[in-house]
Design an enzyme around this catalytic site. Structure first.
Site, short mmCIF file in Angstrom:
data_model
loop_
_atom_site.label_atom_id
_atom_site.label_comp_id
_atom_site.label_asym_id
_atom_site.label_seq_id
_atom_site.Cartn_x
_atom_site.Cartn_y
_atom_site.Cartn_z
N THR A 41 0.76 -1.19 -0.09
CA THR A 41 0.05 0.01 0.02
C THR A 41 0.63 1.18 -0.02
OG1 THR A 41 -0.09 -0.10 2.38
CG2 THR A 41 -1.83 -1.06 1.17
N SER A 147 8.73 4.53 5.68
CA SER A 147 7.75 5.38 6.58
C SER A 147 8.21 4.83 7.90
CB SER A 147 6.25 4.92 6.43
OG SER A 147 5.45 5.43 7.32
N ARG A 309 2.48 10.28 9.44
CA ARG A 309 1.84 9.72 10.65
C ARG A 309 1.88 10.74 11.83
NH1 ARG A 309 1.52 3.53 11.30
NH2 ARG A 309 1.34 2.61 9.02
#
Length: 547
Positions: A41, A147, A309
């Site tokens: 993703t 990430s 995030r």
């Protein structure tokens, strides 16, 4: 005894020299599944130490992206950025070698520094703002980041001209083409050695300046400044570190970067639940050091390595559950953004809290519930039909104050600033406001756990039909919905969700491990949640019994 939440020790740290040497020295064999280019993703991820993220992967993937964008008629500039992981700089340079050799107009950071994912999305959208959707001069981008993944990992993500994560039609084509190129010994990959590049080969773009100076178009910065609240921002050693310092300076905020250190070993982190270093701002263990300082500031925030995030820490509650903050954010924004379209919906992933459903209903707004993955929010954020998109893993973005698009990728910096705006405008911390929401809508108990599943069972789970669930009740409540497709857009969820009036569970196969992920929530307390989980396991086991 678990060391989760404890400071990292020397034995936990990677050898950065070994990591980078492996990037160049080890060559993947694409006949081995674990060594192939695979886009999840959020792009291709892996480690050079396990021959899943090496120079050949990046050279081939970059050439595949060049071929893809040519096939799509995309001939504009390509914005390129990286985060602070040890493998990100080598991978960025590999990408530049291929992009320049192919004649692509590459835009890199003017300070040769780190670029958060939201700043790259912002740059693409700013460039494309006045261009038609079929204009061949549109820009796209690549961000080099895994990430929040551990320090040994690297990541490589493509963002098309819409500015958000590429859809599976793009990533599947790119991955297949990249693996073909690797299997062919990189024949077909054009390359100019980085050391041989002219100084004029790369166009400079100040990602930080463009992003930071535009923030007052989406956040009430003046209210934050006037309130005088003391904010502590922890980049967790990631790409947002210099952004936070400029935000404080440019807008005159009482904002301190509580940890300005950048170190590819992340030696300053506390260990996550599995005793690994992981820069996850939604994890109480990874955020333990910041939570310990919660009484020193009115608000503390955290971001992961590429700042897509957010983590919100308040004096009264410590680290907020991401679902809780999303509910507060939605409740606040739709009451304080008069410029937003009256019909704009609220987007959430189907494994996010049902408190959000109740907040949205109380606002008189439409709920847009989609499968896991931020890519599902991209079209709505682009055209303004979705004013807010958020997912349970602490990722979200929303519209500018005038109702136009800001980013189409997750923006952790933005959500942290929103928390400060909420405190400044309402005088209540986001966690205090969430307590009020629970008084109105019920107290949520939410948990995700993993359960063993064979590859065959995982494949079966991904294709389950609601008809496979024979049960009519779940934990004493009537089942009111059995879903294999998301209500918002009809897309397959790759698993199953079962809903009652006060509870739900969802089961999805893991893409990387032999487990399935079981999400569950109850508004009736811990004991009821355990009943939901127990019966959910039985429902899934029965449905998979023939797999």
């Amino acid at each position: 005894m678990s060391r989760a939440g404890q400071p990292a020790e020397p034995s936990d740290l990677i050898d950065v020299d070994e990591l980078i040497a492996a990037y160049y020295d080890l060559a993947p064999d694409v006949s081995v599944p674990a060594q192939r280019v695979v886009f999840g993703t959020s792009g291709h991820r892996g480690s050079s130490l396990s021959t899943s993220f090496n120079e050949n992967h990046i050279l081939a993937t970059t050439q595949a992206i060049v071929d893809y964008r040519a096939g799509q008629g995309i001939h504009g500039p390509l914005f390129l950025g990286r985060d602070t992981h040890g493998l990100s700089l080598p991978a960025e340079r590999s990408a530049i070698e291929v992009l320049v050799a192919n004649g692509v107009d590459v835009r890199v950071d003017a300070r040769d520094s780190w670029v958060p994912t939201p700043a790259l999305s912002h740059a693409i959208l700013a460039y494309n703002r006045e261009r038609a959707s079929d204009d061949p001069g549109r820009a796209d981008g690549i961000v080099v980041t895994p990430s929040h993944n551990p320090p040994r990992d690297g990541g490589f993500k493509y963002n098309p001209p819409h500015g958000g994560p590429a859809d599976t039609d793009a990533t599947s084509w790119i991955a297949e083409r990249a693996n073909e190129l690797i299997a062919a010994g990189l024949e077909g990959v054009q390359r100019t050695r980085y050391a041989d590049l002219d100084a004029e080969a790369l166009e400079q773009y100040d990602f930080r300046e463009a992003y930071v100076r535009d923030l007052d178009a989406i956040i009430d910065i003046e209210a934050i400044k006037k309130s005088g609240i003391r904010i502590g921002a922890d980049p967790l050693g990631g790409a947002s570190v210099e952004y936070w310092s400029l935000i404080a300076e440019h807008y005159g905020l009482d904002l301190t970067v509580v940890n300005p250190d950048v170190d590819p070993t992340w030696r300053f982190m506390t260990l996550d639940w599995d005793e690994k270093i992981r820069m996850d701002p939604s994890s109480p263990n990874a955020m333990a050091a910041l939570v310990a300082r919660r009484h020193e500031y009115d608000l503390l925030t955290g971001n992961d390595a590429d700042a897509d995030r957010h983590g919100i820490v308040t004096p009264d509650a410590g680290l907020m559950n991401p679902n809780h903050f999303l509910a507060v954010a939605i409740d606040y924004l739709f009451s304080h953004r008069p410029g937003w379209p009256a019909e704009a919906a609220v987007g959430k992933t189907l494994v996010s809290s049902m408190i959000i459903d109740r907040v949205v209903e109380s606002l008189g707004r439409e709920l847009y519930e989609v499968p896991v993955g931020f890519k599902w929010f991209v079209p709505g954020l682009l055209d303004g039909s979705v004013a807010f998109g958020g997912e349970e893993s602490a990722g979200a973005s929303f519209l500018r104050q005038d109702g136009t698009v800001w980013t189409t990728d997750k923006d952790g910096i933005l959500l942290c600033l929103l928390a400060a705006e909420i405190l400044a405008v309402t005088g209540k911390s986001p966690s205090e406001r969430y307590a009020e929401l629970e008084d109105t809508f019920g107290a949520s108990v939410y948990q995700r756990v993993d359960a063993p599943a064979t590859p065959a069972q995982k494949a079966a789970l991904a294709k389950l039909s609601p008809d496979a669930v024979a049960a009519t009740e779940l934990a004493g409540e009537e089942i009111i919905a059995k879903l294999s497709h998301a209500p918002g857009n009809g897309a397959a969820i790759g698993g199953l969700k079962v809903v009652t009036a006060d509870a739900w569970f969802a089961a999805r196969p893991s893409g990387t491990e032999d487990v399935y992920k079981l999400y569950a929530e109850s508004l009736r307390g811990d004991a009821h949640l355990r009943d939901v989980q127990d019966e959910a396991r039985a429902v899934v086991s029965a449905a998979l019994s023939d797999a």
